[in-house]
Design a protein around this motif. Structure first.
Motif, short mmCIF file in Angstrom:
data_model
loop_
_atom_site.label_atom_id
_atom_site.label_comp_id
_atom_site.label_asym_id
_atom_site.label_seq_id
_atom_site.Cartn_x
_atom_site.Cartn_y
_atom_site.Cartn_z
N ASP A 209 -18.92 -31.89 -13.80
CA ASP A 209 -18.84 -32.42 -12.43
C ASP A 209 -17.70 -33.43 -12.38
O ASP A 209 -17.67 -34.38 -13.18
N ASP B 107 -15.46 -39.28 -13.44
CA ASP B 107 -15.49 -40.07 -12.21
C ASP B 107 -14.10 -40.67 -12.00
O ASP B 107 -13.70 -41.60 -12.70
N VAL C 216 -19.57 -35.54 -16.84
CA VAL C 216 -19.16 -36.12 -15.56
C VAL C 216 -17.83 -36.85 -15.73
O VAL C 216 -17.67 -37.69 -16.63
N SER D 162 -17.71 -29.10 -8.86
CA SER D 162 -18.70 -28.77 -9.88
C SER D 162 -18.35 -27.41 -10.48
O SER D 162 -18.11 -26.45 -9.74
N TYR E 96 -13.54 -35.70 -2.89
CA TYR E 96 -14.52 -34.61 -2.96
C TYR E 96 -15.05 -34.51 -4.39
O TYR E 96 -14.47 -35.05 -5.33
N THR E 97 -16.18 -33.81 -4.52
CA THR E 97 -16.75 -33.49 -5.83
C THR E 97 -16.51 -32.02 -6.14
O THR E 97 -16.69 -31.16 -5.28
N LEU F 5 -16.02 -36.14 -9.98
CA LEU F 5 -16.27 -36.92 -8.77
C LEU F 5 -14.99 -37.63 -8.33
O LEU F 5 -14.19 -38.06 -9.17
#
Length: 320
Positions: A84, A118, A116, A74, A71-72, A86
């Motif tokens: 965010d 990831d 971000v 934010s 899931y992401t 990721l």
């Protein structure tokens, strides 16, 4: 399908200061918002329940489908740079915490674009051969074995100068590695065996000053080609965190030697190495190995002797 839970810990200032009124959104792969939360004065927010593949898949080394859901998340908060995250991993029947550090927006250098993170796939799915090197670099080693308060982790291959290094509390580092390297609801004996290897490998790098003696300004990397996985900013699973809290000051050493044993390991299914088979520990645990296999018996550890492809005379040492 099953489900797992995720809770949130929002802070700033290297995790020392909680951030209140942070808006947290959890999104699925299509970008649809599944949950919204707001952090309280303590920086914490209520947990969410998220769908995940059935837990039984994580006990089968031959299973090629999804073993967890992603899931992401934010996060936005007044006065802070958005973030965010990721690929947050959710396992069936497993709770995890997502520690989030927000960067204040200052007048001197305002950055409104989102930071971000990831999160890559679990390292068990990585088929890249591991080529760890662990001979003594030179006579420069620490006088005594210590459990460091912090460890400096380079976020890439040692020769990659374009990535940064981060200073992380050692206990948090160990929890992160375990969450990145193995599945969190493997049998307890299997988790303990793997976590002991991870701790011992890291302490060997610190004790031998492996990287500083080569001119680097860090203790270890997060490259699985040469060290072990670490994902800065990922979620941490409760099952591994409990074990790390209990054994973070334990390490493996050869009988008659002081230094922490360089406990090389690989998944043992798609990648082979001279060290521990991660999947091999699961097979032994399912076959009946229990906690007592992690204790020194006749100057060896049965679980490690059976999982390593070579015979090592090992014992567990505890730093008081």
């Amino acid at each position: 399908m099953g489900s797992g839970t995720l809770r949130f810990e929002i802070s700033t200032g290297n995790g020392d200061l909680p951030v209140a009124v942070a808006r947290i959104r959890v999104l699925d792969a299509s970008g649809a918002i599944l949950h919204e939360r707001t952090s309280g004065a303590d920086g914490l927010a209520d947990a969410v329940s998220l769908a995940a593949p059935d837990a039984s898949h994580t006990l089968d080394p031959g299973y090629t489908g999804d073993t967890y859901a992603t899931y992401t998340v934010s996060i936005t908060a007044p006065g802070f740079r958005p973030k965010d995250i990721l690929g947050v991993q959710i396992f069936d029947q497993e709770s995890s915490a997502l520690p989030v550090w927000l960067e204040p927006i200052t007048a001197a250098g305002t950055r409104n674009t989102a930071e971000v993170v990831d999160i890559p796939a679990n390292a068990l799915r990585d088929n890249t051969p591991r080529q760890q090197d662990h001979g003594l670099p030179n006579p420069r080693i620490l006088r005594e074995v210590i459990i460091p308060d912090y460890i400096i982790v380079h976020l890439g291959h040692p020769d990659n100068a374009t990535v940064r290094s981060v200073r992380v509390p050692f206990i948090d580092y160990c929890k992160n590695v375990a969450s990145s390297e193995i599945y969190p609801h493997w049998p307890k004996a299997s988790l303990e065996a793997n976590i002991l290897c991870q701790i011992s490998l890291a302490l060997n790098r610190v004790y031998t000053e492996w990287y500083p003696t080569r001119g680097y300004k860090f203790n270890i990397t997060n490259s699985t080609r040469v060290d072990q996985a670490y994902v800065h900013g990922r979620n941490i699973f409760d099952s591994v965190a409990v074990i790390v809290d209990r054994i973070f000051n334990h390490y493996i050493r050869r009988i008659g030697f002081k230094e922490p044993f360089y406990a090389e390991y690989c998944n043992g299914s798609t990648v082979q190495c001279p060290g521990l088979s991660q999947w091999g520990t699961v097979g032994l645990a399912k076959a009946g190995a229990r906690k007592n296999t992690l204790r020194s018996v006749s100057n060896k550890l049965d679980l490690f002797v059976n999982c390593f492809t070579q015979f090592f005379r090992l014992t567990i040492f505890i730093v008081a």
